[in-house]
Design an enzyme around this catalytic site. Sequence first.
Site, PDB file in Angstrom:
ATOM      1  N   ARG A   1      26.514 -39.981 -15.966  1.00 49.79           N
ATOM      2  CA  ARG A   1      27.432 -39.879 -17.105  1.00 49.79           C
ATOM      3  C   ARG A   1      26.705 -39.392 -18.352  1.00 49.79           C
ATOM      4  O   ARG A   1      27.325 -38.995 -19.339  1.00 49.79           O
ATOM      5  CB  ARG A   1      28.136 -41.230 -17.361  1.00 49.79           C
TER       6      ARG A   1
ATOM      7  N   TYR B   1      46.517 -24.714 -31.343  1.00 45.89           N
ATOM      8  CA  TYR B   1      46.963 -25.007 -29.979  1.00 45.89           C
ATOM      9  C   TYR B   1      47.844 -26.256 -30.022  1.00 45.89           C
ATOM     10  O   TYR B   1      47.456 -27.272 -30.625  1.00 45.89           O
ATOM     11  CB  TYR B   1      45.734 -25.217 -29.091  1.00 45.89           C
TER      12      TYR B   1
ATOM     13  N   ASP C   1      37.830 -24.037 -33.277  1.00 44.43           N
ATOM     14  CA  ASP C   1      38.120 -23.808 -31.865  1.00 44.43           C
ATOM     15  C   ASP C   1      38.025 -22.294 -31.639  1.00 44.43           C
ATOM     16  O   ASP C   1      38.832 -21.530 -32.169  1.00 44.43           O
ATOM     17  CB  ASP C   1      39.519 -24.338 -31.547  1.00 44.43           C
TER      18      ASP C   1
ATOM     19  N   LYS D   1      39.028 -21.116 -20.197  1.00 37.78           N
ATOM     20  CA  LYS D   1      39.624 -19.798 -20.450  1.00 37.78           C
ATOM     21  C   LYS D   1      38.597 -18.681 -20.269  1.00 37.78           C
ATOM     22  O   LYS D   1      38.049 -18.534 -19.200  1.00 37.78           O
ATOM     23  CB  LYS D   1      40.256 -19.785 -21.842  1.00 37.78           C
TER      24      LYS D   1
HETATM   25  C1  LIG Z   1      42.933 -22.703 -28.130  1.00 35.04           C
HETATM   26  C2  LIG Z   1      42.880 -23.816 -27.135  1.00 35.04           C
HETATM   27  N1  LIG Z   1      42.107 -24.876 -27.389  1.00 35.04           N
HETATM   28  C3  LIG Z   1      42.026 -25.915 -26.521  1.00 35.04           C
HETATM   29  C4  LIG Z   1      42.771 -25.936 -25.360  1.00 35.04           C
HETATM   30  C5  LIG Z   1      42.663 -27.130 -24.443  1.00 35.04           C
HETATM   31  O1  LIG Z   1      41.776 -26.848 -23.414  1.00 35.04           O
HETATM   32  P1  LIG Z   1      41.855 -27.505 -21.964  1.00 35.04           P
HETATM   33  O2  LIG Z   1      43.163 -27.096 -21.357  1.00 35.04           O
HETATM   34  O3  LIG Z   1      40.660 -26.956 -21.256  1.00 35.04           O
HETATM   35  O4  LIG Z   1      41.796 -28.982 -22.145  1.00 35.04           O
HETATM   36  C6  LIG Z   1      43.584 -24.854 -25.048  1.00 35.04           C
HETATM   37  C7  LIG Z   1      44.357 -24.849 -23.801  1.00 35.04           C
HETATM   38  O5  LIG Z   1      45.207 -24.010 -23.579  1.00 35.04           O
HETATM   39  C8  LIG Z   1      43.647 -23.764 -25.965  1.00 35.04           C
HETATM   40  O6  LIG Z   1      44.423 -22.694 -25.736  1.00 35.04           O
END
Ligand SMILES: Cc1ncc(COP(=O)(O)O)c(C=O)c1O
Length: 367
Positions: free
Chosen positions: A36, A87, A158, A183
């Site tokens: 972990r 998001y 992000d 992604k």
């Molecule tokens: C811009 C963005 N940040 C964070 C996330 C969350 O990521 P995860 O689905 O890997 O938890 C997403 C998911 O679509 C996203 O588009």
Amino acid sequence: MAITAGRPPKAPDGPLNEPPVFASTFHAGGPVAYGRDGNPTWTAFEDALGALEGGSALAFASGMGAITAVLETLPVGALVVAAEQSYSITRVFLEERAAAGRFRLRLVDIGDTTAVSVALDGAALLWTETVTNPLNVVADLPALAAAAKLVGATSVCDATFSTPYVLRPLDHGIDIVVHSATKFLSGHSDVVLGAVVTADPARCEAVRRMRSHYGAIAGPMEVWLALRGLRTLGVRMDRAMANALDLATRLSTHAMIERVRYPGLPNDRWHDRATALMRRGFGAMVSFDVVGGAGAAEALCTSTDLIVHATSLGGIESTIERRRRWPGESRSTPENLVRMSVGCEAVEDLWADLDHALTIARRIAGA
Ligand SMILES: Cc1ncc(COP(=O)(O)O)c(C=O)c1O
């Protein structure tokens, strides 16, 4: 760098890349000890992503695991200033935790730098995205980072939409970068993974403790797949970004399209800012508003064949969806907005598919 960073030391008959190490328990006496807290496969991925972003990286079980770990480092009652257009699940999480008394929250229009600077009064943390999901608003990162620093707030960005191939937020003064590595970084729609990157050792240690304590750790197989995908980041991004610009340009003159939202288009509201911040291209996310409302937009998404009707983004395969089909999506996202993650297929095949689906959408909408 994407191809070579994070390799094990050269040794006769040693592997070129770190293989997945499936272990919960390590012999005592080393820095890892327990699964972990560390894993050699994580380290390889983290070294590579850290080198690409210019900081130290931590792998997480998902993008949301990374995001919530960063937010959890805040004291109770701290003021978070966040992009309203983030998001959807990030925004919903912030709103729910604020309602529960964990944070105080101010949602802002992140494109409006002056308004964000005013809202930062008393803030502990600024939350932005490089390019917002799904409106493709480009944040003025250097100005936002400076404004946050002025009030002693931590700036978090992000960078899922842009990737370090296009934009490195730490170079612009941002304190912490988060990724949904699910992604573009992984790139093959076969893994869910997240990451945090920072050049500040104290912040890195605080987030690392959250990972160990809350336990949102990545599986070795997922991290191995992600590093394998990361090796081709530049090649994939070059192709996907060229496709995206081509499709955005064609869409912008199509009779069924009200508006294309892509910072690579010279007449896009965010083009100048994007040109100043981005290198090599403008990302591979194209959003557009379809003539005929939600029905026509939905019809478009269900009528494509090559382009997959699915959520998520950043794979070598193109995907498309109407974002307002999700209950958590912001009301600032138009009902007829379609978000397309442009992949690496032949662009003429993509256009033929899109054009055909738009013809069907026109018929259904009676437009
Ligand atoms: C811009 C963005 N940040 C964070 C996330 C969350 O990521 P995860 O689905 O890997 O938890 C997403 C998911 O679509 C996203 O588009």
